[in-house]
Design a protein around this motif. Structure first.
Motif, PDB file in Angstrom:
ATOM      1  N   GLN A 115       0.833  -1.193   0.000  1.00  0.00           N
ATOM      2  CA  GLN A 115       0.000   0.000   0.000  1.00  0.00           C
ATOM      3  C   GLN A 115       0.876   1.255   0.000  1.00  0.00           C
ATOM      4  N   ASN A 116       0.278   2.371  -0.357  1.00  0.00           N
ATOM      5  CA  ASN A 116       1.009   3.624  -0.495  1.00  0.00           C
ATOM      6  C   ASN A 116       1.739   3.989   0.798  1.00  0.00           C
ATOM      7  N   GLY A 117       3.005   4.350   0.662  1.00  0.00           N
ATOM      8  CA  GLY A 117       3.818   4.739   1.810  1.00  0.00           C
ATOM      9  C   GLY A 117       4.661   3.626   2.372  1.00  0.00           C
ATOM     10  N   PHE A 118       4.379   2.362   2.012  1.00  0.00           N
ATOM     11  CA  PHE A 118       5.162   1.228   2.490  1.00  0.00           C
ATOM     12  C   PHE A 118       6.276   0.913   1.494  1.00  0.00           C
ATOM     13  N   TYR A 119       7.353   0.351   1.989  1.00  0.00           N
ATOM     14  CA  TYR A 119       8.490   0.034   1.133  1.00  0.00           C
ATOM     15  C   TYR A 119       9.309  -1.102   1.735  1.00  0.00           C
ATOM     16  N   MET A 120      10.077  -1.735   0.883  1.00  0.00           N
ATOM     17  CA  MET A 120      11.043  -2.764   1.287  1.00  0.00           C
ATOM     18  C   MET A 120      12.430  -2.259   0.925  1.00  0.00           C
ATOM     19  N   ASN A 121      13.310  -2.152   1.906  1.00  0.00           N
ATOM     20  CA  ASN A 121      14.702  -1.833   1.616  1.00  0.00           C
ATOM     21  C   ASN A 121      15.389  -3.122   1.159  1.00  0.00           C
ATOM     22  N   ALA A 122      15.463  -3.283  -0.157  1.00  0.00           N
ATOM     23  CA  ALA A 122      15.999  -4.533  -0.697  1.00  0.00           C
ATOM     24  C   ALA A 122      17.497  -4.651  -0.490  1.00  0.00           C
ATOM     25  N   GLY A 123      18.185  -3.522  -0.409  1.00  0.00           N
ATOM     26  CA  GLY A 123      19.628  -3.525  -0.197  1.00  0.00           C
ATOM     27  C   GLY A 123      19.970  -2.861   1.118  1.00  0.00           C
ATOM     28  N   ALA A 124      20.703  -1.738   1.047  1.00  0.00           N
ATOM     29  CA  ALA A 124      21.084  -1.010   2.263  1.00  0.00           C
ATOM     30  C   ALA A 124      19.849  -0.704   3.098  1.00  0.00           C
ATOM     31  N   ALA A 125      19.979  -0.815   4.443  1.00  0.00           N
ATOM     32  CA  ALA A 125      18.794  -0.687   5.286  1.00  0.00           C
ATOM     33  C   ALA A 125      19.035   0.006   6.613  1.00  0.00           C
ATOM     34  N   ARG A 126      20.258   0.488   6.864  1.00  0.00           N
ATOM     35  CA  ARG A 126      20.499   1.150   8.148  1.00  0.00           C
ATOM     36  C   ARG A 126      21.757   2.004   8.057  1.00  0.00           C
ATOM     37  N   LEU A 127      21.880   2.928   8.986  1.00  0.00           N
ATOM     38  CA  LEU A 127      23.000   3.865   9.004  1.00  0.00           C
ATOM     39  C   LEU A 127      23.630   3.883  10.393  1.00  0.00           C
ATOM     40  N   PRO A 128      24.855   3.427  10.534  1.00  0.00           N
ATOM     41  CA  PRO A 128      25.542   3.525  11.822  1.00  0.00           C
ATOM     42  C   PRO A 128      25.964   4.969  12.093  1.00  0.00           C
ATOM     43  N   THR A 129      26.040   5.347  13.348  1.00  0.00           N
ATOM     44  CA  THR A 129      26.484   6.696  13.687  1.00  0.00           C
ATOM     45  C   THR A 129      27.941   6.923  13.306  1.00  0.00           C
ATOM     46  N   ALA A 138      23.152  13.409   4.411  1.00  0.00           N
ATOM     47  CA  ALA A 138      21.748  13.471   4.824  1.00  0.00           C
ATOM     48  C   ALA A 138      21.448  14.809   5.487  1.00  0.00           C
ATOM     49  N   ARG A 139      22.356  15.261   6.341  1.00  0.00           N
ATOM     50  CA  ARG A 139      22.169  16.551   7.013  1.00  0.00           C
ATOM     51  C   ARG A 139      22.243  17.700   6.007  1.00  0.00           C
ATOM     52  N   GLN A 140      23.228  17.633   5.116  1.00  0.00           N
ATOM     53  CA  GLN A 140      23.414  18.704   4.137  1.00  0.00           C
ATOM     54  C   GLN A 140      22.195  18.883   3.240  1.00  0.00           C
ATOM     55  N   PHE A 141      21.562  17.764   2.865  1.00  0.00           N
ATOM     56  CA  PHE A 141      20.440  17.831   1.934  1.00  0.00           C
ATOM     57  C   PHE A 141      19.079  17.683   2.628  1.00  0.00           C
ATOM     58  N   ASP A 142      19.094  17.855   3.952  1.00  0.00           N
ATOM     59  CA  ASP A 142      17.844  17.882   4.732  1.00  0.00           C
ATOM     60  C   ASP A 142      17.013  16.613   4.570  1.00  0.00           C
ATOM     61  N   VAL A 143      17.682  15.465   4.587  1.00  0.00           N
ATOM     62  CA  VAL A 143      16.971  14.189   4.556  1.00  0.00           C
ATOM     63  C   VAL A 143      16.616  13.816   5.994  1.00  0.00           C
ATOM     64  N   PRO A 144      15.341  13.780   6.341  1.00  0.00           N
ATOM     65  CA  PRO A 144      14.980  13.462   7.734  1.00  0.00           C
ATOM     66  C   PRO A 144      15.351  12.022   8.091  1.00  0.00           C
ATOM     67  N   LEU A 145      15.897  11.861   9.278  1.00  0.00           N
ATOM     68  CA  LEU A 145      16.283  10.543   9.780  1.00  0.00           C
ATOM     69  C   LEU A 145      15.451  10.201  11.009  1.00  0.00           C
ATOM     70  N   GLU A 146      15.348   8.903  11.273  1.00  0.00           N
ATOM     71  CA  GLU A 146      14.720   8.420  12.498  1.00  0.00           C
ATOM     72  C   GLU A 146      15.563   7.281  13.047  1.00  0.00           C
ATOM     73  N   VAL A 147      15.429   7.040  14.330  1.00  0.00           N
ATOM     74  CA  VAL A 147      16.169   5.942  14.957  1.00  0.00           C
ATOM     75  C   VAL A 147      15.676   4.615  14.399  1.00  0.00           C
ATOM     76  N   MET A 148      16.596   3.755  14.044  1.00  0.00           N
ATOM     77  CA  MET A 148      16.258   2.401  13.619  1.00  0.00           C
ATOM     78  C   MET A 148      16.560   1.454  14.774  1.00  0.00           C
ATOM     79  N   VAL A 149      15.560   0.742  15.232  1.00  0.00           N
ATOM     80  CA  VAL A 149      15.729  -0.189  16.348  1.00  0.00           C
ATOM     81  C   VAL A 149      16.412  -1.437  15.808  1.00  0.00           C
ATOM     82  N   ASN A 150      17.689  -1.577  16.108  1.00  0.00           N
ATOM     83  CA  ASN A 150      18.460  -2.712  15.604  1.00  0.00           C
ATOM     84  C   ASN A 150      18.341  -3.929  16.513  1.00  0.00           C
TER      85      ASN A 150
END
Length: 534
Positions: A115-129, A138-150
């Motif tokens: 359904q609209n808004g859902f997605y599958m990250n088929a490859g890369a799926a997380r960002l370490p600090t 991401a910061r430079q281009f204003d890409v919003p981030l959220e915590v990923m519960v690993n």
């Protein structure tokens, strides 16, 4: 014959093998041996403004390495043309959404029905600090981030087809190991190598780390959760019965699951772009879009007088001063290109790992068990179940029920170094993969596997223009094949995650691109400007 006493170093090595980084770290802390490490700094290539004026770089591939190069070279005044075989950017950073077609080599096409808004990250799926370069973009281009519960201790581990909660697997393993180590201390097996004060501090630490009783025994703890939850008034809790040491050894909990969050690139906190991992790639793309040509496969690369000529699958041609090839080695092997014997041999020796994922749309039944993200491990070929992070109040979500990988380290007797389980899962039909996943989910969440809908699967060995997830370098190859592929071939330069020490990550692709740009700038500084047709 009396055995030599264990040294501090040997003891810490044993702790590391048993409990991973955290056990070693805290042991060192308890012994007063911990030093604060210096932090590493990563810098962009910082090419002088205008230094590329009049020079044209043809970039092969619009993955992270190619997009980063186009952006940074453009700032320095280079003209760039990015040639991408796919109809999208991002390469192995691929978020599949409703309506997308999933093409797999030798397999029927799939069409995502999410359904609209859902997605599958088929490859890369997380960002370490620790991956400050990608986070910086991401910061430079204003890409919003959220915590990923690993990691979520409420998740279930399915070993020997018997599921237990992660908190029980982790804490009972720590408890049993701590009990064994405490007995070693009590039995004076470490006496002369450790001072009495050392031993007392470590006994105190082990009691805390493993929840041991006053007599040094392990009988379980409330860290495992409860058979009966605590309540108000006259409703005391009942703790879980602890797993036996035999069960822990038999199931092998200290494999990938127990040590997973201790590996450097998986340590909390982790992040993800809101709306899909490809958001960063598309943010960079937005600044170089006019230079990118999608659906443009390359067939050959030639070097001509004072320049390069790139032949396209549609019969067209692009000329420039330099080529930056960011394609994976699996694709470079297929190009018609004059290369040295050493380069050809290095490419032939470069093997890629396997990675296969399966995702479903589903009601969020896992939240009934208190699971709000994280990974649940299994010894079945699908390897794990990955719960979504964020959007928790949405009644539905995307559940990843397989992330089966192999080939990131040599496995004797297995082709290409891939794990036999990873190979087996990749070789299954889509329906066979789905069946394995549903069986595992059913054990973890009895009665709920029937709620899984709209399955989708991607295997990177079967994905066109990739045919593998990441380079599988053996340590000895770093000074031979790897080093050779880092070198330019005349006016042709190379970059990509495979030419970094952070393989399979966007960070490695970007840092590799930085190094290639420095080489291009050095070469460009000594070359004269040649006027070419646009």
């Amino acid at each position: 014959m009396r055995r030599s006493p264990a040294t501090r170093r040997q003891f810490l090595h044993a702790m590391g093998r048993a409990g991973g980084f955290s056990a070693t770290y805290l042991s060192m802390q308890a012994m007063g041996l911990l030093a604060t490490p210096a932090s590493a700094q990563t810098t962009k290539p910082n090419l002088p403004a205008g230094s590329g004026a009049g020079k044209h770089v043809v970039i092969l591939g619009a993955g992270i390495a190619g997009l980063v190069a186009a952006y940074e070279l453009g700032k320095a005044g280079y003209r760039t043309t990015v040639l991408e075989a796919r109809g999208r950017v991002g390469g192995r950073v691929w978020s599949v959404r409703g309506g997308d077609r999933v093409e797999q080599i030798g397999r029927p096409d799939q069409y995502c029905q999410f359904q609209n808004g859902f997605y599958m990250n088929a490859g890369a799926a997380r960002l370490p600090t620790a991956h400050t370069t990608i986070l910086g973009y991401a910061r430079q281009f204003d890409v919003p981030l959220e915590v990923m519960v690993n990691v979520d201790r409420s998740a279930h581990w399915d070993y020997n087809k018997d599921a237990v909660t992660e908190r029980q697997a982790v804490n009972d393993t720590k408890g049993r190991i701590a009990e064994l180590l405490e007995k070693s201390l009590a039995g004076n097996s470490l006496d002369t190598a450790m001072t009495p004060d050392d031993k007392e501090k470590l006994k105190t630490y082990l009691a805390q780390w493993g929840a041991l009783g006053k007599d040094g025994s392990y009988t379980g703890s409330d860290r495992n959760g409860y058979k009966v939850d605590p309540g108000g008034f006259a409703h005391p809790p009942q703790t879980m019965d602890p797993l036996t040491l035999h069960r822990i050894i038999e199931d092998g909990f200290w494999g990938g699951g127990l040590s997973f969050e201790e590996t450097f690139d998986q340590q909390a906190p982790m992040f993800q772009p809101v709306g899909g991992m490809d958001r960063i790639a598309y943010a960079i793309y937005g600044h170089v879009k006019d230079d990118v040509r999608l659906n443009t496969p390359v067939t050959a690369v030639g070097q001509i007088d004072n320049g390069v000529r790139v032949m396209l699958a549609d019969g067209g041609m692009v000329e420039g001063d330099y080529v930056l090839c960011t394609l994976p080695a699996t694709m470079v092997k297929k190009l018609t290109m004059r290369l040295s014997a050493a380069k050809k041999q290095a490419l032939a020796n470069t093997l890629y790992g396997i990675s296969t994922k399966v995702a479903w749309e589903s009601p969020r039944f896992w939240q009934d068990d208190g699971i709000m993200g994280g990974l649940a491990f299994t010894d079945q070929p699908n390897a794990l179940v990955w719960y979504p992070s964020g959007d928790w109040y949405n009644p539905r979500g995307i559940l990843m029920t397989a992330y089966s990988s192999g080939g990131f380290g040599p496995t004797p007797g297995v082709a290409n170094g891939a794990s036999s389980a990873g190979q087996k899962f990749a070789g299954m039909t889509a329906d066979e993969r789905f069946a394995v996943c549903k069986d595992v989910v059913e054990r973890m969440h009895p009665g709920k596997s029937g709620l899984l809908e709209k399955p989708l699967t991607v295997s990177w060995t079967q994905t066109p223009w990739s045919e593998g997830i990441a380079a599988n370098w053996r340590p000895e190859q770093r000074t031979t094949d790897y080093a050779e592929l880092c070198k330019p071939e005349g006016r042709v330069f190379f970059a990509g995650e495979h030419l970094s020490y952070i393989g399979a990550w966007q960070e490695g692709a970007a840092l590799s691109s930085f190094e290639a740009m420095k080489l291009i700038a050095a070469r460009s500084a000594g070359d004269k400007v040649v006027t070419r047709k646009a």
